[in-house]
Design a protein around this motif. Structure first.
Motif, PDB file in Angstrom:
ATOM      1  N   ASN A   1      13.782  12.255  -7.642  1.00  0.00           N
ATOM      2  CA  ASN A   1      13.943  12.911  -6.272  1.00  0.00           C
ATOM      3  C   ASN A   1      13.525  12.297  -5.028  1.00  0.00           C
ATOM      4  O   ASN A   1      13.484  12.884  -3.944  1.00  0.00           O
ATOM      5  N   ILE A   2      12.860  11.153  -5.326  1.00  0.00           N
ATOM      6  CA  ILE A   2      12.242  10.343  -3.908  1.00  0.00           C
ATOM      7  C   ILE A   2      13.541  10.010  -3.033  1.00  0.00           C
ATOM      8  O   ILE A   2      14.401   9.542  -3.439  1.00  0.00           O
ATOM      9  N   LEU A   3      13.261  10.462  -1.910  1.00  0.00           N
ATOM     10  CA  LEU A   3      14.439  10.242  -0.658  1.00  0.00           C
ATOM     11  C   LEU A   3      14.651   8.612  -0.539  1.00  0.00           C
ATOM     12  O   LEU A   3      13.546   8.171  -0.598  1.00  0.00           O
ATOM     13  N   PRO A   4      15.734   8.304  -0.224  1.00  0.00           N
ATOM     14  CA  PRO A   4      16.030   6.671  -0.352  1.00  0.00           C
ATOM     15  C   PRO A   4      15.738   6.248   1.138  1.00  0.00           C
ATOM     16  O   PRO A   4      16.455   5.425   1.794  1.00  0.00           O
ATOM     17  N   ILE A   5      14.770   6.761   1.831  1.00  0.00           N
ATOM     18  CA  ILE A   5      14.363   6.254   3.025  1.00  0.00           C
ATOM     19  C   ILE A   5      12.878   5.954   3.045  1.00  0.00           C
ATOM     20  O   ILE A   5      11.977   6.102   2.272  1.00  0.00           O
ATOM     21  N   TYR A   6      12.432   4.776   3.996  1.00  0.00           N
ATOM     22  CA  TYR A   6      11.044   4.238   4.237  1.00  0.00           C
ATOM     23  C   TYR A   6      10.355   5.053   5.263  1.00  0.00           C
ATOM     24  O   TYR A   6       9.214   5.243   5.201  1.00  0.00           O
ATOM     25  N   GLN A   7      11.173   5.408   6.422  1.00  0.00           N
ATOM     26  CA  GLN A   7      10.613   6.085   7.636  1.00  0.00           C
ATOM     27  C   GLN A   7      11.628   7.319   8.044  1.00  0.00           C
ATOM     28  O   GLN A   7      12.608   7.102   8.240  1.00  0.00           O
ATOM     29  N   LEU A   8      10.995   8.366   8.623  1.00  0.00           N
ATOM     30  CA  LEU A   8      11.779   9.408   9.269  1.00  0.00           C
ATOM     31  C   LEU A   8      12.145   8.758  10.676  1.00  0.00           C
ATOM     32  O   LEU A   8      11.225   8.186  11.231  1.00  0.00           O
ATOM     33  N   SER A   9      13.235   9.120  11.289  1.00  0.00           N
ATOM     34  CA  SER A   9      13.499   8.730  12.577  1.00  0.00           C
ATOM     35  C   SER A   9      13.902   9.729  13.347  1.00  0.00           C
ATOM     36  O   SER A   9      13.917   9.706  14.793  1.00  0.00           O
ATOM     37  N   GLU A  10      13.897  11.063  12.940  1.00  0.00           N
ATOM     38  CA  GLU A  10      14.000  12.297  13.929  1.00  0.00           C
ATOM     39  C   GLU A  10      13.147  13.258  12.966  1.00  0.00           C
ATOM     40  O   GLU A  10      12.864  13.228  11.696  1.00  0.00           O
TER      41      GLU A  10
END
Length: 232
Positions: A63-72
């Motif tokens: 369930n870990i999202l495939p992103i490293y950082q949020l941009s918004e």
């Protein structure tokens, strides 16, 4: 503050969570967690997970999202984030390759009924855009989308310098709290993208410490992660 048991079973593995932060997703009953955990064979799952606020957090790697950082700032309709991949710039080729700042690929998926946009960038383009700093601040102001810090002293560089003001976009701001529910420090990770091309403009990481007592409740919940204290 919220206290959770940090031993989480995942199959035959027992994870030891060493950091856990939570942010309410605006207009939704869901929350987004950022965590780091350790397990057998020195495995270190970490990242973002979306859950309903009524669910108990547990480590589920799938369930870990495939992103490293949020941009918004996350909201009930969409979450936007970035990550990076080699694209020929890992290892020795890094120094010989050209820098690309525009997204190499864009994926749109659905996570817990929220649209997730993942922009994938060339590693060198990401790396060359990154900067960091450590400051102590005197006072701050919060708006709907940003935090403004004032009278900042650099506490990292050999040649110390002063900033009158620093603007931080909200979305991935982490509050570290002490036992008195006061803010010991703030970690702010910011991603600035070109509004039309979505090319990387700047990626920053700031560590900010208040000169005076700052209460947890002095900051809102919009675009801000709060630390969850972990107990055995």
């Amino acid at each position: 503050m919220i206290f959770l048991l940090y031993g989480c079973d995942f199959g035959k593995n027992k994870w030891r969570i060493d950091s856990l932060f939570v942010q309410k997703i605006e207009g939704s009953s869901k929350v987004i967690y950022n965590f780091s955990a350790w397990g057998g064979l020195d495995s270190n799952p970490h990242g973002f997970i979306i859950l309903d606020s009524t669910e108990t957090f547990k480590v589920e790697v799938k369930n870990i999202l495939p992103i490293y950082q949020l941009s918004e700032i996350p909201n009930k309709m969409s979450i936007e984030g970035i990550t990076h991949d080699c694209y020929g710039t890992c290892g020795e080729p890094y120094y010989k390759s050209s820098i690309i700042y525009k997204p190499m690929k864009i994926d749109v998926t659905n996570e817990k009924d929220i649209n997730l946009t993942t922009r994938i960038y060339q590693y060198k383009g990401y790396s060359e855009s990154s900067s960091s700093g450590r400051f102590q601040f005197d006072k701050f102001k919060e708006t709907e989308d940003s935090l403004y810090f004032y009278n900042l002293n650099d506490i990292e560089s050999m040649e110390e310098y002063h900033l009158d003001e620093l603007k931080i976009k909200k979305g991935e701001i982490y509050l570290y709290l002490n036992k008195k529910n006061q803010i010991d420090k703030i970690i702010a990770n910011t991603v600035e993208l070109h509004p039309k091309t979505k090319s990387i403009v700047k990626i920053s990481n700031f560590t900010l410490t208040p000169k005076y007592n700052l209460r947890n409740e002095d900051l809102s919940q919009r675009g801000i992660f709060r630390e969850i204290k972990l107990t055995e």
